[in-house]
Design a protein around this motif. Structure first.
Motif, PDB file in Angstrom:
ATOM      1  N   ALA A 182      -2.225  -3.577 -14.116  1.00 23.11           N
ATOM      2  CA  ALA A 182      -2.872  -4.329 -12.887  1.00 23.11           C
ATOM      3  C   ALA A 182      -2.360  -5.596 -12.758  1.00 23.11           C
ATOM      4  O   ALA A 182      -2.248  -6.480 -13.540  1.00 23.11           O
ATOM      5  CB  ALA A 182      -4.223  -4.159 -13.544  1.00 23.11           C
ATOM      6  N   ARG A 250      -3.387   1.869  -8.269  1.00 22.46           N
ATOM      7  CA  ARG A 250      -3.904   1.474  -9.754  1.00 22.46           C
ATOM      8  C   ARG A 250      -3.606  -0.160 -10.229  1.00 22.46           C
ATOM      9  O   ARG A 250      -4.207  -0.578 -10.970  1.00 22.46           O
ATOM     10  CB  ARG A 250      -3.199   2.412 -10.748  1.00 22.46           C
ATOM     11  CG  ARG A 250      -3.555   3.948 -10.627  1.00 22.46           C
ATOM     12  CD  ARG A 250      -3.256   4.678 -11.820  1.00 22.46           C
ATOM     13  NE  ARG A 250      -3.620   6.004 -11.750  1.00 22.46           N
ATOM     14  CZ  ARG A 250      -3.466   6.786 -12.641  1.00 22.46           C
ATOM     15  NH1 ARG A 250      -3.109   6.666 -13.641  1.00 22.46           N
ATOM     16  NH2 ARG A 250      -3.984   8.243 -12.496  1.00 22.46           N
ATOM     17  N   PRO A 253      -7.196  -2.688  -8.897  1.00 22.79           N
ATOM     18  CA  PRO A 253      -8.684  -2.221  -9.333  1.00 22.79           C
ATOM     19  C   PRO A 253      -9.770  -3.133  -8.661  1.00 22.79           C
ATOM     20  O   PRO A 253      -9.573  -4.140  -8.242  1.00 22.79           O
ATOM     21  CB  PRO A 253      -8.683  -2.331 -10.799  1.00 22.79           C
ATOM     22  CG  PRO A 253      -7.527  -3.372 -11.287  1.00 22.79           C
ATOM     23  CD  PRO A 253      -6.373  -3.182 -10.247  1.00 22.79           C
ATOM     24  N   THR A 256     -11.463  -1.225  -2.827  1.00 23.63           N
ATOM     25  CA  THR A 256     -11.913  -0.191  -2.503  1.00 23.63           C
ATOM     26  C   THR A 256     -12.088   0.014  -0.971  1.00 23.63           C
ATOM     27  O   THR A 256     -12.456   1.131  -0.707  1.00 23.63           O
ATOM     28  CB  THR A 256     -13.609   0.048  -3.016  1.00 23.63           C
ATOM     29  OG1 THR A 256     -14.332  -1.161  -2.471  1.00 23.63           O
ATOM     30  CG2 THR A 256     -13.739  -0.188  -4.557  1.00 23.63           C
ATOM     31  N   ARG A 270     -11.042  -6.455  -1.483  1.00 27.03           N
ATOM     32  CA  ARG A 270     -12.142  -6.782  -2.580  1.00 27.03           C
ATOM     33  C   ARG A 270     -13.218  -7.670  -2.340  1.00 27.03           C
ATOM     34  O   ARG A 270     -12.557  -9.044  -1.924  1.00 27.03           O
ATOM     35  CB  ARG A 270     -11.533  -6.852  -3.866  1.00 27.03           C
ATOM     36  CG  ARG A 270     -12.397  -6.667  -5.002  1.00 27.03           C
ATOM     37  CD  ARG A 270     -11.708  -6.817  -6.505  1.00 27.03           C
ATOM     38  NE  ARG A 270     -11.228  -8.249  -6.803  1.00 27.03           N
ATOM     39  CZ  ARG A 270     -10.501  -8.578  -8.039  1.00 27.03           C
ATOM     40  NH1 ARG A 270     -10.387  -7.433  -8.769  1.00 27.03           N
ATOM     41  NH2 ARG A 270     -10.467  -9.809  -8.243  1.00 27.03           N
TER      42      ARG A 270
END
Length: 272
Positions: A182, A250, A253, A256, A270
């Protein structure tokens, strides 16, 4: 775009998983299933090995065969029936095993005799005939078809669900080793990094936000925005340019939302 196809045997039981990400396709089997595996698109086909990746633009199906029998089949969006891919694979195997066409040797040069002789004239070899056109045989297994999914019975649904859950967990562990770590945490604390602003990136989603562009060594290029509410609370926004997809990468994170910016590019977003 990332997608998964379920690999099923001739009895419609799940025996593996196919991961398709853009033009790269990986095959993971649940157990040992010896076969010749082939990856198909609408116009091309390449071999693929279990626990390995193959590249094919527009890939939409994987077929495994052994001694003329179907071992496994997985179909992606826009795939044809298993019978169509079986005929294509049989054709490819016939071409691969066909011996090279013999070439007629050229006749040797014969010097003209100094005097007439009774030597007969040398004739050319018969012309090489083209091989007969390939006619694929009709499929021998009408019960194996990708056009209609098998109807689950009450007696076997629980067992199949457990097998598929175990398969997904194995596949996730297998593909996770190829994922990059990440990188979202590299997007914080940029106060000492040179930036440039002057853009209202999302005027409708985040009105009155102040934006700056951030880039540097070991830093993923991105935009940082700051919105101050009426009561003084602050909301921080991170926006990373990327392609639209059903879910975020991925490596990002918490990103969304997917929005199109005022510069015409798409961004994963984000808020903090």
């Amino acid at each position: 775009m990332l997608s998964y196809w379920i690999l099923r045997d001739r009895n419609d039981l799940p025996i593996g998983l196919v991961k398709c990400e853009n033009d790269s396709v990986s095959l993971k089997l649940n157990g040992t299933h010896p076969a010749d595996w082939m990856l198909f698109s609408d116009s091309d086909a390449v071999p693929i090995e279990p626990d390995a990746a193959a590249a094919l633009c527009g890939a939409n199906a994987v077929l495994g065969m052994s001694d003329g029998r179907i071992v496994g089949f997985a179909a992606g969006p826009g795939a044809q029936t298993v019978s169509a891919y079986r005929a294509r694979m049989s054709h490819l195997c016939t071409i691969a095993t066909q011996p090279p066409t013999p070439v007629a040797p050229e006749p040797p040069l014969v010097e003209a005799p100094s005097a007439p002789s009774a030597t007969p004239m040398q004739t050319l070899a018969d012309p090489v005939r083209d091989p007969e056109p390939f006619e694929p045989e009709p499929p021998e297994d009408p019960d194996v078809s990708a056009s209609e999914p098998a109807v689950e019975t009450a007696d076997g649904s629980a067992e199949r669900t457990a097998q598929f859950s175990l398969l997904l967990s194995h596949a996730d562990a297998f593909f996770r080793q190829f994922e990059q770590p990440a990188i979202a945490e590299t997007l914080v604390q940029k106060e000492d990094i040179e930036t440039k602003g002057g853009i209202d990136l999302f005027p409708q989603a985040f009105p009155n936000a102040r934006w700056r562009y951030v880039d540097g060594t070991n830093i993923l290029p991105h935009y940082e925005g700051l919105v101050t509410g009426k009561s003084g609370e602050r909301t921080r926004i991170l926006a990373v340019r990327g392609r639209a997809a059903p879910r975020p990468p991925r490596t990002l994170p918490g990103f969304t939302r997917y929005l199109f910016g005022s510069d015409g590019n798409g961004y994963w977003v984000r808020t903090e």
